[in-house]
Design a protein around this motif. Structure first.
Motif, PDB file in Angstrom:
ATOM      1  N   LEU A   1       0.823  -1.204   0.000  1.00  7.32           N
ATOM      2  CA  LEU A   1       0.000   0.000   0.000  1.00  7.32           C
ATOM      3  C   LEU A   1       0.860   1.258   0.000  1.00  7.32           C
ATOM      4  CD1 LEU A   1      -2.780  -1.088   2.508  1.00  7.32           C
ATOM      5  CD2 LEU A   1      -2.943  -0.913   0.025  1.00  7.32           C
ATOM      6  N   ALA A   2       2.103   1.130   0.448  1.00  4.52           N
ATOM      7  CA  ALA A   2       2.999   2.282   0.499  1.00  4.52           C
ATOM      8  C   ALA A   2       3.803   2.407  -0.786  1.00  4.52           C
ATOM      9  CB  ALA A   2       3.943   2.162   1.692  1.00  4.52           C
ATOM     10  N   GLY A   3       3.584   1.499  -1.718  1.00  9.11           N
ATOM     11  CA  GLY A   3       4.289   1.570  -2.992  1.00  9.11           C
ATOM     12  C   GLY A   3       5.732   1.105  -2.942  1.00  9.11           C
ATOM     13  N   SER A   4       6.178   0.550  -1.829  1.00  5.89           N
ATOM     14  CA  SER A   4       7.585   0.156  -1.790  1.00  5.89           C
ATOM     15  C   SER A   4       7.802  -1.282  -2.235  1.00  5.89           C
ATOM     16  CB  SER A   4       8.191   0.405  -0.400  1.00  5.89           C
ATOM     17  OG  SER A   4       7.708  -0.508   0.527  1.00  5.89           O
ATOM     18  N   THR A   5       6.724  -2.049  -2.374  1.00  5.28           N
ATOM     19  CA  THR A   5       6.820  -3.384  -2.970  1.00  5.28           C
ATOM     20  C   THR A   5       5.659  -3.520  -3.951  1.00  5.28           C
ATOM     21  OG1 THR A   5       7.648  -4.274  -0.894  1.00  5.28           O
ATOM     22  CG2 THR A   5       6.873  -5.873  -2.485  1.00  5.28           C
ATOM     23  N   GLN A   6       5.860  -4.265  -5.014  1.00  2.00           N
ATOM     24  CA  GLN A   6       4.777  -4.481  -5.968  1.00  2.00           C
ATOM     25  C   GLN A   6       4.130  -5.834  -5.705  1.00  2.00           C
ATOM     26  OE1 GLN A   6       3.959  -1.941  -7.899  1.00  2.00           O
ATOM     27  NE2 GLN A   6       5.681  -0.926  -6.873  1.00  2.00           N
ATOM     28  N   PRO A   7       2.780  -5.873  -5.729  1.00  2.00           N
ATOM     29  CA  PRO A   7       2.119  -7.161  -5.526  1.00  2.00           C
ATOM     30  C   PRO A   7       2.294  -8.061  -6.756  1.00  2.00           C
ATOM     31  CG  PRO A   7       0.512  -5.467  -6.037  1.00  2.00           C
ATOM     32  CD  PRO A   7       1.831  -4.772  -5.924  1.00  2.00           C
ATOM     33  N   THR A   8       2.220  -9.376  -6.528  1.00  2.00           N
ATOM     34  CA  THR A   8       2.286 -10.301  -7.653  1.00  2.00           C
ATOM     35  C   THR A   8       0.986 -10.215  -8.453  1.00  2.00           C
ATOM     36  OG1 THR A   8       3.516 -11.723  -6.156  1.00  2.00           O
ATOM     37  CG2 THR A   8       2.836 -12.687  -8.240  1.00  2.00           C
ATOM     38  N   ALA A   9      -0.126 -10.048  -7.735  1.00  2.00           N
ATOM     39  CA  ALA A   9      -1.407  -9.863  -8.407  1.00  2.00           C
ATOM     40  C   ALA A   9      -2.271  -8.983  -7.535  1.00  2.00           C
ATOM     41  CB  ALA A   9      -2.082 -11.212  -8.626  1.00  2.00           C
ATOM     42  N   GLY A  10      -3.323  -8.406  -8.126  1.00  2.00           N
ATOM     43  CA  GLY A  10      -4.257  -7.620  -7.333  1.00  2.00           C
ATOM     44  C   GLY A  10      -4.143  -6.138  -7.584  1.00  2.00           C
ATOM     45  N   GLN A  11      -5.032  -5.403  -6.971  1.00  2.00           N
ATOM     46  CA  GLN A  11      -5.186  -3.982  -7.244  1.00  2.00           C
ATOM     47  C   GLN A  11      -5.295  -3.187  -5.957  1.00  2.00           C
ATOM     48  OE1 GLN A  11      -8.747  -3.616  -9.546  1.00  2.00           O
ATOM     49  NE2 GLN A  11      -7.603  -2.597 -11.187  1.00  2.00           N
ATOM     50  N   VAL A  12      -4.858  -1.945  -6.017  1.00  2.00           N
ATOM     51  CA  VAL A  12      -5.111  -1.019  -4.916  1.00  2.00           C
ATOM     52  C   VAL A  12      -6.053   0.052  -5.443  1.00  2.00           C
ATOM     53  CG1 VAL A  12      -4.098   0.623  -3.320  1.00  2.00           C
ATOM     54  CG2 VAL A  12      -2.831  -1.437  -3.953  1.00  2.00           C
TER      55      VAL A  12
ATOM     56  N   SER B   1       6.058   3.500  -6.661  1.00  3.95           N
ATOM     57  CA  SER B   1       7.172   3.862  -5.775  1.00  3.95           C
ATOM     58  C   SER B   1       6.591   4.548  -4.549  1.00  3.95           C
ATOM     59  CB  SER B   1       8.112   4.826  -6.495  1.00  3.95           C
ATOM     60  OG  SER B   1       7.459   6.057  -6.644  1.00  3.95           O
ATOM     61  N   PRO B   2       7.385   4.649  -3.484  1.00  3.63           N
ATOM     62  CA  PRO B   2       6.901   5.357  -2.296  1.00  3.63           C
ATOM     63  C   PRO B   2       6.475   6.778  -2.639  1.00  3.63           C
ATOM     64  CG  PRO B   2       8.897   4.159  -1.759  1.00  3.63           C
ATOM     65  CD  PRO B   2       8.699   4.024  -3.243  1.00  3.63           C
ATOM     66  N   GLY B   3       7.132   7.385  -3.636  1.00  2.54           N
ATOM     67  CA  GLY B   3       6.767   8.736  -4.047  1.00  2.54           C
ATOM     68  C   GLY B   3       5.318   8.808  -4.516  1.00  2.54           C
ATOM     69  N   ASP B   4       4.891   7.805  -5.293  1.00  2.75           N
ATOM     70  CA  ASP B   4       3.496   7.762  -5.767  1.00  2.75           C
ATOM     71  C   ASP B   4       2.536   7.773  -4.595  1.00  2.75           C
ATOM     72  OD1 ASP B   4       4.487   7.580  -8.247  1.00  2.75           O
ATOM     73  OD2 ASP B   4       3.883   5.504  -8.637  1.00  2.75           O
ATOM     74  N   ALA B   5       2.877   6.995  -3.569  1.00  2.00           N
ATOM     75  CA  ALA B   5       1.987   6.895  -2.418  1.00  2.00           C
ATOM     76  C   ALA B   5       1.929   8.211  -1.658  1.00  2.00           C
ATOM     77  CB  ALA B   5       2.444   5.761  -1.505  1.00  2.00           C
ATOM     78  N   PHE B   6       3.112   8.844  -1.460  1.00  2.00           N
ATOM     79  CA  PHE B   6       3.141  10.129  -0.761  1.00  2.00           C
ATOM     80  C   PHE B   6       2.248  11.130  -1.460  1.00  2.00           C
ATOM     81  CE2 PHE B   6       7.577   9.305   1.053  1.00  2.00           C
ATOM     82  CZ  PHE B   6       7.041   8.984   2.277  1.00  2.00           C
ATOM     83  N   GLN B   7       2.356  11.168  -2.791  1.00  2.00           N
ATOM     84  CA  GLN B   7       1.578  12.145  -3.544  1.00  2.00           C
ATOM     85  C   GLN B   7       0.091  11.967  -3.342  1.00  2.00           C
ATOM     86  OE1 GLN B   7       2.798  12.034  -7.608  1.00  2.00           O
ATOM     87  NE2 GLN B   7       4.597  13.280  -7.155  1.00  2.00           N
ATOM     88  N   ARG B   8      -0.305  10.740  -3.103  1.00  2.00           N
ATOM     89  CA  ARG B   8      -1.728  10.500  -2.891  1.00  2.00           C
ATOM     90  C   ARG B   8      -2.086  10.588  -1.412  1.00  2.00           C
ATOM     91  NH1 ARG B   8      -0.568   7.616  -7.533  1.00  2.00           N
ATOM     92  NH2 ARG B   8      -2.091   8.145  -9.135  1.00  2.00           N
TER      93      ARG B   8
END
Ligand SMILES: Nc1ncnc2c1ncn2[C@@H]1O[C@H](COP(=O)(O)OP(=O)(O)OP(=O)(O)O)[C@@H](O)[C@H]1O
Ligand SMILES: [Mg+2]
Lengths: 497, 316
Positions: free
Chosen positions: A55-66, A77-84
């Protein structure tokens, strides 16, 4: 407070995460709403931190959506999460030790005065303002590396706060905090929730959840087991979700401390940190030290182990009196020390679980300097079984273990040495209920074998449950000695204040 | 990971050999291959020590100068002892031992300065680099010293069982360091000290001692290479071995050792050394101009480090 018209919604849908040899998350679906505090719990290795990292963008899931407010979002990336507006306090601290508190809080966003020059005054003011909202007073100019673990954790939280997040994820924020700091953290979390922030809160301290959380989600081995309202559930139910069936172990009745002293500390002093500390540890005794943050307990343990020099006093261990000590010498005399900060002090992150478990007992698994694979394997198997370390393969890097399992390695590496006295600084930090029981069981077993234990913990309940005697440490001095039979955690708390 | 990487390197190495076998005339002859082995030996010996140093989280930039210095000291001492009336048969071995001892002490001193005063080895060895070059010039007075008798050449140019003597030393040093790092408790301590010195210290490992020992080892090996080098050129020269430190560090890094410390393998360094050696030899045989050789070598170091990084990242 400006009311938020529509509470923010963060949803994880069908999240799956595979690591080589493990599936950390299997088809997890959860939703977090603004204005609520969502607890996320589960035993060590259940996948909590993995979900947070996704959820923090620092790891990518193998499958699924946020999904954020119903819209799928890409968190690359963590930057994407911060921006949101998603801010995270990770389980392992990620501060820059050489930078000041203010610089760490505002890392990458230092205010400028003119051109490229940093406006130090306003930076300090901003940092202080963030800390003030948290009800914390701290010198913002000191380098973070000089602070204790709990203070560093506070800085980490302040850093996340400074983003004015709409979703705040806290991965075991209280694991290093004592009661007082925990209280102010809870107050802060409550305020934020009122302002409409969605809070995701991970903890192994079940009692806390009723104070702070509105809803709890339980993960077990990567599966989403249940999500229930706190008001409608009981501790038994949650524990059942977490572990299936459990047995709560009681302190055995046959635990007796011996008479002969094995470790005697006389008049030990070190600068401002602690003064004139006297203590005696007998054979097989479990001696607790209760004290607030900054009471000097960690420094005392380190000084006894020789990791910090002391100014005055002496230590008597195994018939030897020492005035100047070093860790290798103390180890040879039968002393072991599990430090509180596992990432910086406890583990060699780049090395395998196997290497880490052997680190303190290299001389015992080798023959004239040559390692014996057979003895090493036996030692590893013993520790992994004894501590129930959940690892697909001991050759994997220790950093691939979940936080609680890393903690077990920190304690486990001393069990292969010829121990007389074991110093434990917050050994249950980040460990789940069942694992905690296992650690207690281990301490009692060691005690039966005649090994004495000096046990520091911020969780006073633990001290009352496990120890033979408890010393109360305050402002660098031992103030009182208490028998656990005659006290409760609440009384102990009052003594520590 | 290190394993996977070094097998990539081995594959590339085999491919390179195949290409060279067809392209470069005289590459696949026993004579040439032994030649490659001899050429890589001196720097290779140091590279094994350097691997330990880098794994322990330190570095030694003075190895090139230490090679020249050891050669000059040996020559000068031999001359001096002979002048005192000692026969060469006595004087030279004594001079060799003293040069080794001196080299090792300098390394140990670097280690002690690192431990006692927390001066990074990068700085100390940078200083040594200048000091030792200067000292070598002083001893020799600017001209190569040539007191060596004919038999001394054996240590640099001689053969034993048909194999160049330096190559035998190279193999011996490889085996020793390989066993030391992989199969002893000392080796484990080196990895731990490089990976997290504080955790190592709090596990009761004598961090200071480990650092002093590895720094002394690489300096000893540099002095050893220096003696063999002086035997090969039959003189103690202050200008020999210029820039060796870079080649040595390059082969260590190509072999997969991380400059951050805590990770790496002696076996990887063996591959790195041989790889660079074959590459240089092949390019020379194919008459590729020397400037191009430099460019290719540099590009290769960068490529190796990039592969390392990419591999590390894919671990997450
Ligand atoms: N980088 C990684 N590489 C391989 N396996 C990993 C990695 N990170 C996590 N895992 C594995 O995924 C599983 C879930 O780990 P996670 O850290 O999410 O657990 P957790 O619920 O946070 O546990 P804890 O309460 O101990 O912190 C564990 O089995 C762990 O070993
Ligand atoms: Mg975790």
């Amino acid at each position: 407070m400006n009311p938020v018209p529509q509470p923010i919604q963060l949803e994880a849908r069908g999240i799956r995460k595979e690591y080589p040899g493990t599936v950390a998350l299997k088809d997890v679906r959860v939703r977090f709403e603004g204005g609520k505090v969502h607890a996320l719990i589960g035993r060590n290795g259940a996948g909590k931190s993995t979900l947070v990292r996704i959820l923090a963008g620092s790891t990518q899931p193998t499958a699924g959506q946020v999904l954020l407010d119903g819209e799928p979002v890409e968190l690359r990336s963590p930057g994407d999460a911060f921006q949101r507006g998603i801010a995270t306090v990770y389980q392992e601290l990620s501060l820059v030790p050489g930078l000041s508190v203010a610089e760490n809080i505002l890392l990458g966003r230092m205010p400028r005065s003119r051109g490229p020059f940093i406006d130090w005054t306003s930076a300090a003011d901003q940092a202080r303002a963030v800390l003030a909202t948290m009800d914390v007073e701290m010198d913002v100019d000191v380098p973070v590396g000089r602070l204790g673990f709990a203070q560093q954790q506070t800085v980490e939280i302040a850093k996340a706060m400074s983003f004015r997040p709409s979703v705040l994820m806290l991965d075991e924020p209280t694991s290093g905090l004592a009661r007082h700091e925990t209280r102010s953290l809870f107050r802060l979390v409550g305020q934020l929730a009122e302002q409409g922030v969605a809070i995701l809160y991970i903890s192994h301290r079940l009692q806390e959840l009723w104070e702070i959380a509105d809803r709890v989600t339980v993960l077990r081995d990567g599966d989403h087991v249940a999500t229930v309202e706190m008001a409608e559930t009981t501790a038994e139910e949650i524990v059942h979700y977490m572990f299936g069936e459990t047995v709560q172990k009681e302190r055995p009745a046959d635990l007796l401390a011996g008479r002969e002293p094995v470790l005697e500390v006389r008049g030990l002093s070190r600068g401002e940190e602690f003064q004139d500390v006297d203590l005696t540890l007998h054979r097989g005794e479990i001696l607790g030290i209760a004290g607030m943050l900054g009471s000097g307990r960690t420094e005392l343990l380190k000084a006894i182990f020789g990791a910090l020099p002391f100014d005055r006093g002496e230590i008597r261990l195994s018939e030897t009196t020492c005035r100047r000590v070093s860790p290798p010498d103390m180890k040879d005399l039968g002393l072991g020390f599990a430090p509180e900060d596992r990432k910086q002090e406890g583990l060699v992150q780049t090395q395998s679980i196997r290497s880490n478990l052997c680190l303190a007992s290299l001389d015992r698994i080798s023959n004239r300097g040559f390692l014996s694979r057979r003895r090493e394997r036996r030692l590893i198997r013993e520790q992994v079984d004894r501590l129930h370390i959940k690892a697909p393969d001991v050759e994997e890097a220790v950093s691939s273990l979940s936080g609680g399992n890393q903690q077990k390695v920190v304690v486990g590496k001393w069990l292969g040495t010829s121990l007389q006295v074991l110093l434990l600084d917050e050994p249950t930090r980040g460990i789940d209920l069942q694992a905690k029981q296992q650690i207690f069981q281990l301490m009692w077993d060691l005690s039966r074998q005649g090994i004495a234990i000096l046990f520091v913990s911020s969780e006073l309940e633990e001290l009352v449950e496990v120890c033979h005697r408890i010393l109360v440490m305050k402002q660098g001095r031992i103030r009182q000695e208490i028998r656990p039979e005659n006290t409760t955690a609440d009384q102990l708390f009052v003594q520590c204040m | 990971m290190v394993w996977a990487r070094s097998s990539i390197l081995e594959l590339v190495l085999v491919a390179l050999c195949l290409v060279l076998a067809f392209q470069a005339e005289g590459f696949f002859t026993v004579g040439n291959l032994l030649n490659v082995l001899r050429n890589v030996s001196m720097q290779g010996i140091i590279a094994f020590g350097m691997t330990m140093v880098i794994i322990s989280g330190e570095i030694d930039l003075s190895v090139g100068s230490a090679v020249a210095f050891a050669g000059c000291v040996t020559a000068w001492l031999a001359q001096w002892l002979a002048a005192l009336g000692l026969s060469m048969v006595m004087a030279l071995p004594l001079a060799m031992c003293l040069a080794l001892l001196l080299g090792m002490s300098i390394g140990a001193l670097t280690g002690l300065i690192r431990v006692r005063f927390a001066v990074p080895s990068f700085i100390t060895t940078l200083a040594w680099m200048t000091v030792l070059t200067g000292a070598a010039q002083l001893i020799t007075g600017g001209f190569p010293l040539t007191p060596f008798p004919e038999w001394y050449n054996f240590f640099g140019g001689g053969y034993l069982f048909g194999v160049p003597f330096p190559a035998l030393v190279f193999l011996l040093v490889f085996l020793t360091t390989h066993v030391l790092m992989g199969y002893t408790s000392f080796g484990r301590s080196v990895y731990a000290v490089g990976g997290n010195p504080e955790a190592a210290r709090l596990s009761g490992i004598r961090v200071g001692r480990v650092k002093v020992v590895v720094m002394a080892s690489v300096a000893f090996l540099a002095a050893l290479a220096g003696i063999m080098q002086s035997a090969q050129i039959m003189s103690g020269s202050a200008t020999t071995a210029r820039g060796w430190e870079l080649n040595v560090i390059a082969s260590v890094i190509i072999g997969g050792t991380s400059l951050m410390g805590g990770e790496g393998k002696i076996r990887g360094t063996l591959m790195g050394v041989i790889f660079l050696g074959i590459l240089v030899n092949g390019m020379t045989l194919m008459n590729i101009n020397e400037y191009w050789q430099h460019v290719v070598r540099g590009a290769l170091i960068l490529a190796a480090v990039l592969i390392n990084r990419i591999n590390e990242r894919s671990r997450d």
